[in-house]
Design a protein around this motif. Structure first.
Motif, short mmCIF file in Angstrom:
data_model
loop_
_atom_site.label_atom_id
_atom_site.label_comp_id
_atom_site.label_asym_id
_atom_site.label_seq_id
_atom_site.Cartn_x
_atom_site.Cartn_y
_atom_site.Cartn_z
N GLU A 95 0.79 -1.17 -0.15
CA GLU A 95 -0.11 0.03 -0.07
C GLU A 95 0.97 1.28 -0.06
O GLU A 95 0.57 2.14 -0.49
CB GLU A 95 -1.08 0.04 1.30
N LEU A 96 2.02 1.13 0.72
CA LEU A 96 2.87 2.40 0.69
C LEU A 96 3.52 2.57 -0.55
O LEU A 96 3.81 3.70 -0.96
CB LEU A 96 4.20 2.10 1.77
N VAL A 97 3.89 1.52 -1.36
CA VAL A 97 4.57 1.57 -2.62
C VAL A 97 3.54 2.17 -3.59
O VAL A 97 3.46 3.11 -4.20
CB VAL A 97 4.69 0.26 -3.26
N ARG A 98 2.16 1.77 -3.65
CA ARG A 98 1.17 2.30 -3.99
C ARG A 98 0.80 3.82 -3.98
O ARG A 98 0.61 4.76 -4.89
CB ARG A 98 -0.26 1.74 -3.77
N PHE A 125 4.47 -3.73 -10.46
CA PHE A 125 3.37 -4.83 -10.01
C PHE A 125 2.36 -3.93 -9.31
O PHE A 125 1.21 -4.66 -9.49
CB PHE A 125 4.16 -6.04 -9.25
N THR A 126 2.45 -3.10 -8.73
CA THR A 126 1.56 -2.34 -8.20
C THR A 126 0.43 -1.48 -9.12
O THR A 126 -0.44 -0.66 -8.57
CB THR A 126 1.82 -1.48 -6.70
N ARG A 127 1.02 -1.39 -9.94
CA ARG A 127 0.50 -0.24 -11.17
C ARG A 127 -0.79 -0.91 -11.75
O ARG A 127 -0.93 -2.09 -11.99
CB ARG A 127 1.47 0.42 -12.22
N ARG A 128 -1.54 0.11 -12.19
CA ARG A 128 -2.94 -0.10 -12.80
C ARG A 128 -3.17 0.73 -14.06
O ARG A 128 -4.21 0.64 -14.65
CB ARG A 128 -4.27 0.20 -11.70
N ALA A 132 1.14 0.44 -21.85
CA ALA A 132 1.81 1.22 -22.77
C ALA A 132 2.59 2.23 -22.00
O ALA A 132 3.67 2.70 -22.02
CB ALA A 132 0.73 1.94 -23.71
N ALA A 133 1.79 2.40 -20.82
CA ALA A 133 2.55 3.39 -19.91
C ALA A 133 3.56 2.72 -19.21
O ALA A 133 4.78 3.29 -18.83
CB ALA A 133 1.50 3.84 -18.52
N VAL A 134 3.73 1.48 -19.07
CA VAL A 134 4.65 0.79 -18.07
C VAL A 134 5.95 0.65 -19.09
O VAL A 134 7.08 0.99 -18.69
CB VAL A 134 4.51 -0.67 -17.74
N LYS A 135 5.62 0.37 -20.47
CA LYS A 135 6.60 0.28 -21.30
C LYS A 135 7.29 1.58 -21.69
O LYS A 135 8.56 1.73 -21.58
CB LYS A 135 5.94 -0.03 -22.55
N ARG A 136 6.41 2.95 -21.63
CA ARG A 136 7.18 4.13 -21.61
C ARG A 136 8.08 4.53 -20.59
O ARG A 136 8.98 4.98 -20.79
CB ARG A 136 5.96 5.29 -21.48
#
Ligand SMILES: Nc1ncnc2c1ncn2[C@@H]1O[C@H](COP(=O)(O)OP(=O)(O)OP(=O)(O)O)[C@@H](O)[C@H]1O
Ligand SMILES: [Mg+2]
Length: 281
Positions: A95-98, A125-128, A132-136
Protein backbone atom coordinates in the motif's frame (compact mmCIF):
# COMPACT_ATOMS: atom_id res chain seq x y z
CA UNK A 1 22.78 22.46 13.13
CA UNK A 2 21.38 20.90 16.26
CA UNK A 3 22.09 18.10 18.63
CA UNK A 4 19.04 15.94 19.07
CA UNK A 5 19.43 13.45 21.90
CA UNK A 6 16.41 11.28 22.61
CA UNK A 7 15.60 13.11 25.83
CA UNK A 8 14.81 16.33 23.98
CA UNK A 9 11.31 16.40 22.44
CA UNK A 10 11.23 15.85 18.68
CA UNK A 11 10.87 18.98 16.59
CA UNK A 12 7.54 19.54 14.87
CA UNK A 13 7.78 18.19 11.31
CA UNK A 14 8.35 20.86 8.69
CA UNK A 15 5.20 21.83 6.81
CA UNK A 16 6.74 21.01 3.44
CA UNK A 17 8.01 17.57 4.51
CA UNK A 18 7.05 14.64 2.29
CA UNK A 19 8.13 12.27 5.07
CA UNK A 20 8.35 12.75 8.78
CA UNK A 21 9.41 10.22 11.33
CA UNK A 22 8.33 11.29 14.82
CA UNK A 23 10.12 9.89 17.82
CA UNK A 24 9.93 6.22 16.87
CA UNK A 25 11.10 3.32 18.95
CA UNK A 26 11.77 -0.10 17.39
CA UNK A 27 12.03 -3.39 19.22
CA UNK A 28 13.17 -6.70 17.68
CA UNK A 29 11.97 -10.04 19.05
CA UNK A 30 9.85 -8.26 21.71
CA UNK A 31 12.93 -7.40 23.79
CA UNK A 32 15.81 -5.90 21.79
CA UNK A 33 15.42 -2.12 21.81
CA UNK A 34 17.20 -0.84 18.70
CA UNK A 35 15.77 2.60 17.87
CA UNK A 36 15.36 4.96 20.78
CA UNK A 37 13.31 8.00 19.78
CA UNK A 38 14.36 8.65 16.19
CA UNK A 39 12.93 11.72 14.45
CA UNK A 40 13.70 13.03 10.99
CA UNK A 41 12.11 14.94 8.15
CA UNK A 42 12.62 14.74 4.40
CA UNK A 43 11.47 17.85 2.56
CA UNK A 44 9.52 17.41 -0.67
CA UNK A 45 12.06 17.14 -3.48
CA UNK A 46 15.00 16.78 -1.07
CA UNK A 47 17.89 14.35 -0.76
CA UNK A 48 18.52 13.58 2.91
CA UNK A 49 21.36 11.41 4.15
CA UNK A 50 21.07 9.10 7.14
CA UNK A 51 24.64 8.45 8.27
CA UNK A 52 26.32 6.30 10.84
CA UNK A 53 28.63 3.37 11.39
CA UNK A 54 27.92 -0.32 11.19
CA UNK A 55 24.94 -1.27 13.36
CA UNK A 56 23.86 2.32 14.13
CA UNK A 57 20.26 1.65 13.08
CA UNK A 58 20.05 3.08 9.55
CA UNK A 59 18.50 0.01 7.90
CA UNK A 60 16.11 -0.45 10.82
CA UNK A 61 14.93 3.15 10.36
CA UNK A 62 14.31 2.64 6.63
CA UNK A 63 12.49 -0.64 7.24
CA UNK A 64 10.36 0.96 9.93
CA UNK A 65 9.28 3.57 7.37
CA UNK A 66 8.53 1.07 4.61
CA UNK A 67 6.79 -1.36 6.97
CA UNK A 68 9.25 -4.16 6.31
CA UNK A 69 10.10 -4.82 9.95
CA UNK A 70 7.54 -7.54 10.54
CA UNK A 71 9.48 -9.94 8.33
CA UNK A 72 12.41 -9.44 10.75
CA UNK A 73 10.33 -9.86 13.92
CA UNK A 74 10.66 -6.14 14.52
CA UNK A 75 8.00 -3.65 15.55
CA UNK A 76 7.54 0.10 15.89
CA UNK A 77 6.40 0.38 19.51
CA UNK A 78 6.29 4.18 19.91
CA UNK A 79 6.01 7.25 17.74
CA UNK A 80 4.50 7.77 14.31
CA UNK A 81 5.43 8.04 10.65
CA UNK A 82 3.81 10.42 8.21
CA UNK A 83 4.04 10.33 4.42
CA UNK A 84 2.32 13.07 2.41
CA UNK A 85 0.04 14.11 5.29
CA UNK A 86 -1.14 10.60 6.19
CA UNK A 87 -0.03 8.35 8.99
CA UNK A 88 1.46 5.27 7.33
CA UNK A 89 2.87 3.20 10.18
CA UNK A 90 0.04 0.67 9.98
CA UNK A 91 -0.01 0.24 6.20
CA UNK A 92 1.22 -2.81 4.28
CA UNK A 93 4.44 -2.35 2.29
CA UNK A 94 2.45 -2.71 -0.96
CA UNK A 95 0.00 0.00 0.00
CA UNK A 96 2.90 2.33 0.77
CA UNK A 97 4.43 1.58 -2.66
CA UNK A 98 1.05 2.38 -4.23
CA UNK A 99 1.11 5.73 -2.42
CA UNK A 100 4.56 6.48 -3.81
CA UNK A 101 7.15 5.43 -1.23
CA UNK A 102 9.46 2.49 -2.01
CA UNK A 103 12.63 1.06 -0.51
CA UNK A 104 15.68 -0.17 -2.39
CA UNK A 105 17.17 -2.74 -0.07
CA UNK A 106 20.76 -3.00 1.07
CA UNK A 107 22.69 -5.55 -1.00
CA UNK A 108 20.82 -4.79 -4.25
CA UNK A 109 18.47 -7.77 -4.27
CA UNK A 110 17.86 -8.29 -7.96
CA UNK A 111 16.27 -11.53 -9.10
CA UNK A 112 19.44 -13.19 -10.35
CA UNK A 113 17.76 -15.69 -12.66
CA UNK A 114 15.66 -13.03 -14.43
CA UNK A 115 16.93 -10.68 -17.12
CA UNK A 116 17.48 -7.01 -16.33
CA UNK A 117 14.31 -6.16 -18.27
CA UNK A 118 12.25 -8.76 -16.40
CA UNK A 119 13.57 -7.35 -13.13
CA UNK A 120 12.45 -3.87 -14.15
CA UNK A 121 8.99 -5.22 -14.99
CA UNK A 122 8.59 -6.71 -11.53
CA UNK A 123 8.85 -3.14 -10.22
CA UNK A 124 5.58 -2.24 -11.95
CA UNK A 125 3.50 -4.78 -10.04
CA UNK A 126 1.46 -2.25 -8.06
CA UNK A 127 0.48 -0.26 -11.16
CA UNK A 128 -2.91 -0.26 -12.78
CA UNK A 129 -2.25 2.11 -15.67
CA UNK A 130 -1.65 -0.41 -18.45
CA UNK A 131 1.14 -1.85 -20.54
CA UNK A 132 1.75 1.21 -22.75
CA UNK A 133 2.50 3.40 -19.74
CA UNK A 134 4.74 0.74 -18.20
CA UNK A 135 6.64 0.36 -21.48
CA UNK A 136 7.08 4.12 -21.72
CA UNK A 137 8.50 4.28 -18.21
CA UNK A 138 10.85 1.42 -18.94
CA UNK A 139 12.31 3.43 -21.83
CA UNK A 140 12.70 6.33 -19.42
CA UNK A 141 14.59 4.12 -16.97
CA UNK A 142 16.87 3.05 -19.85
CA UNK A 143 17.47 6.73 -20.68
CA UNK A 144 18.64 7.37 -17.12
CA UNK A 145 20.62 4.12 -16.96
CA UNK A 146 22.12 3.54 -20.43
CA UNK A 147 24.06 0.59 -19.04
CA UNK A 148 20.79 -1.19 -18.29
CA UNK A 149 19.62 -0.74 -21.87
CA UNK A 150 22.82 -2.41 -23.08
CA UNK A 151 22.33 -5.27 -20.65
CA UNK A 152 18.55 -5.61 -20.77
CA UNK A 153 18.58 -9.22 -21.98
CA UNK A 154 21.37 -10.35 -19.65
CA UNK A 155 20.58 -12.47 -16.65
CA UNK A 156 20.86 -10.06 -13.69
CA UNK A 157 22.94 -12.52 -11.64
CA UNK A 158 25.71 -12.28 -14.23
CA UNK A 159 25.87 -8.49 -14.40
CA UNK A 160 28.31 -6.38 -12.38
CA UNK A 161 27.61 -5.07 -8.86
CA UNK A 162 27.13 -1.56 -10.23
CA UNK A 163 24.66 -2.77 -12.85
CA UNK A 164 22.72 -4.69 -10.20
CA UNK A 165 22.50 -1.58 -8.04
CA UNK A 166 21.27 0.37 -11.09
CA UNK A 167 18.77 -2.40 -11.77
CA UNK A 168 17.48 -2.20 -8.19
CA UNK A 169 17.01 1.58 -8.43
CA UNK A 170 15.52 1.28 -11.94
CA UNK A 171 13.07 -1.32 -10.67
CA UNK A 172 12.01 1.03 -7.87
CA UNK A 173 11.49 3.78 -10.48
CA UNK A 174 9.05 1.49 -12.31
CA UNK A 175 6.57 1.92 -9.45
CA UNK A 176 6.46 5.69 -10.26
CA UNK A 177 7.57 6.69 -6.77
CA UNK A 178 7.65 10.17 -5.30
CA UNK A 179 10.08 8.97 -2.63
CA UNK A 180 12.82 6.32 -2.59
CA UNK A 181 14.45 4.96 0.56
CA UNK A 182 17.89 3.93 -0.63
CA UNK A 183 19.94 1.67 1.61
CA UNK A 184 23.76 1.76 1.17
CA UNK A 185 23.90 2.21 -2.60
CA UNK A 186 27.71 2.53 -2.46
CA UNK A 187 28.29 -0.79 -0.69
CA UNK A 188 31.01 -2.90 -2.31
CA UNK A 189 31.31 -0.77 -5.43
CA UNK A 190 34.34 0.93 -6.99
CA UNK A 191 34.51 4.71 -6.40
CA UNK A 192 33.82 5.69 -10.03
CA UNK A 193 30.76 3.43 -10.16
CA UNK A 194 29.51 4.93 -6.90
CA UNK A 195 29.95 8.39 -8.41
CA UNK A 196 28.02 7.32 -11.54
CA UNK A 197 25.13 6.02 -9.42
CA UNK A 198 24.95 9.13 -7.25
CA UNK A 199 24.93 11.32 -10.38
CA UNK A 200 21.88 9.40 -11.62
CA UNK A 201 20.23 9.72 -8.21
CA UNK A 202 20.72 13.48 -8.45
CA UNK A 203 19.19 13.48 -11.95
CA UNK A 204 16.18 11.49 -10.80
CA UNK A 205 15.81 14.00 -8.00
CA UNK A 206 16.02 17.13 -10.12
CA UNK A 207 14.27 15.92 -13.30
CA UNK A 208 11.67 13.50 -11.92
CA UNK A 209 11.20 15.23 -8.56
CA UNK A 210 11.83 12.04 -6.58
CA UNK A 211 12.73 12.68 -2.92
CA UNK A 212 15.42 10.46 -1.41
CA UNK A 213 16.29 9.24 2.05
CA UNK A 214 19.73 7.76 1.68
CA UNK A 215 21.30 5.49 4.31
CA UNK A 216 25.08 5.45 3.93
CA UNK A 217 28.23 4.53 5.81
CA UNK A 218 30.07 6.48 3.13
CA UNK A 219 29.66 9.90 4.73
CA UNK A 220 31.87 11.61 2.23
CA UNK A 221 29.87 10.83 -0.89
CA UNK A 222 26.48 11.09 0.84
CA UNK A 223 27.19 14.61 2.09
CA UNK A 224 28.27 15.69 -1.38
CA UNK A 225 24.90 14.76 -2.90
CA UNK A 226 22.47 15.31 -0.02
CA UNK A 227 21.23 18.69 1.12
CA UNK A 228 20.70 17.67 4.73
CA UNK A 229 22.09 14.93 6.94
CA UNK A 230 21.32 13.06 10.15
CA UNK A 231 24.00 11.12 12.02
CA UNK A 232 22.97 8.03 13.99
CA UNK A 233 24.77 6.22 16.75
CA UNK A 234 23.42 3.21 18.65
CA UNK A 235 19.82 3.83 17.69
CA UNK A 236 19.71 7.59 18.20
CA UNK A 237 20.14 10.67 16.04
CA UNK A 238 23.13 12.41 17.60
CA UNK A 239 23.54 15.28 15.17
CA UNK A 240 21.78 16.79 12.19
CA UNK A 241 22.28 19.76 9.90
CA UNK A 242 22.70 21.12 6.39
CA UNK A 243 25.08 18.87 4.44
CA UNK A 244 27.51 21.73 3.83
CA UNK A 245 27.66 22.52 7.56
CA UNK A 246 28.16 18.86 8.49
CA UNK A 247 31.01 18.58 5.98
CA UNK A 248 32.76 21.46 7.73
CA UNK A 249 31.99 20.31 11.28
CA UNK A 250 35.17 19.38 13.13
CA UNK A 251 33.66 16.35 14.89
CA UNK A 252 32.16 14.99 11.67
CA UNK A 253 35.47 15.55 9.88
CA UNK A 254 37.36 13.72 12.55
CA UNK A 255 35.07 10.77 13.16
CA UNK A 256 33.21 10.26 9.90
CA UNK A 257 35.28 11.81 7.15
CA UNK A 258 38.64 10.60 8.40
CA UNK A 259 40.26 14.04 8.20
CA UNK A 260 41.37 16.59 10.79
CA UNK A 261 43.63 16.16 13.76
CA UNK A 262 42.56 16.90 17.31
CA UNK A 263 43.17 14.93 20.47
CA UNK A 264 39.63 13.71 21.13
CA UNK A 265 39.37 10.02 21.79
CA UNK A 266 35.89 9.22 20.53
CA UNK A 267 32.80 10.81 19.05
CA UNK A 268 30.80 9.53 21.99
CA UNK A 269 32.96 11.57 24.34
CA UNK A 270 32.43 14.74 22.34
CA UNK A 271 28.70 14.08 22.22
CA UNK A 272 28.18 13.54 25.92
CA UNK A 273 30.15 16.68 26.64
CA UNK A 274 27.83 18.64 24.35
CA UNK A 275 24.74 17.00 25.78
CA UNK A 276 25.76 17.97 29.29
CA UNK A 277 26.39 21.48 28.13
CA UNK A 278 22.95 21.63 26.52
CA UNK A 279 21.19 20.33 29.59
CA UNK A 280 22.94 22.94 31.72
CA UNK A 281 22.01 25.83 29.46
N1 LIG B 1 16.34 -8.85 12.86
C1 LIG B 1 17.03 -8.38 13.90
N2 LIG B 1 16.91 -8.94 15.12
C2 LIG B 1 17.61 -8.45 16.19
N3 LIG B 1 18.47 -7.40 16.08
C3 LIG B 1 18.65 -6.83 14.89
C4 LIG B 1 17.95 -7.29 13.72
N4 LIG B 1 18.33 -6.53 12.67
C5 LIG B 1 19.22 -5.63 13.17
N5 LIG B 1 19.41 -5.82 14.47
C6 LIG B 1 20.31 -5.02 15.36
O1 LIG B 1 19.89 -3.68 15.29
C7 LIG B 1 21.01 -2.78 15.30
C8 LIG B 1 20.91 -1.85 14.11
O2 LIG B 1 21.06 -2.60 12.92
P1 LIG B 1 20.87 -1.95 11.48
O3 LIG B 1 20.98 -3.05 10.49
O4 LIG B 1 19.65 -1.13 11.47
O5 LIG B 1 22.14 -0.99 11.39
P2 LIG B 1 22.78 -0.23 10.15
O6 LIG B 1 23.04 1.17 10.61
O7 LIG B 1 21.94 -0.41 8.95
O8 LIG B 1 24.18 -0.97 9.97
P3 LIG B 1 25.01 -1.29 8.62
O9 LIG B 1 25.70 -0.03 8.26
O10 LIG B 1 25.94 -2.36 9.04
O11 LIG B 1 24.04 -1.74 7.57
C9 LIG B 1 22.25 -3.66 15.30
O12 LIG B 1 22.72 -3.73 16.62
C10 LIG B 1 21.75 -5.01 14.84
O13 LIG B 1 22.49 -6.04 15.42
MG1 LIG C 1 22.25 -1.21 7.12
Amino acid sequence: MSLNPASIPAPEPAGDGILSVNNIEVIYDHVILVLKGVSLTVPKGGIVALLGANGAGKTTTLKAISNLLHAERGEVTKGSIQFKDDRVDQLSPNELVRRGCIQVMEGRHCFGHLSIEENLLTGAFTRRDGWAAVKRDMEKVYDYFPRLRQRKNSQAGYTSGGEQQMCAIGRAMMSKPSMILLDEPSMGLAPQVVEEIFEIVRELNTKEGVSFLLAEQNTNIALRYATYGYIMETGRIVMDGEAAALRENEDVKEFYLGVGGGDRKSFREVKSYKRRKRWLS
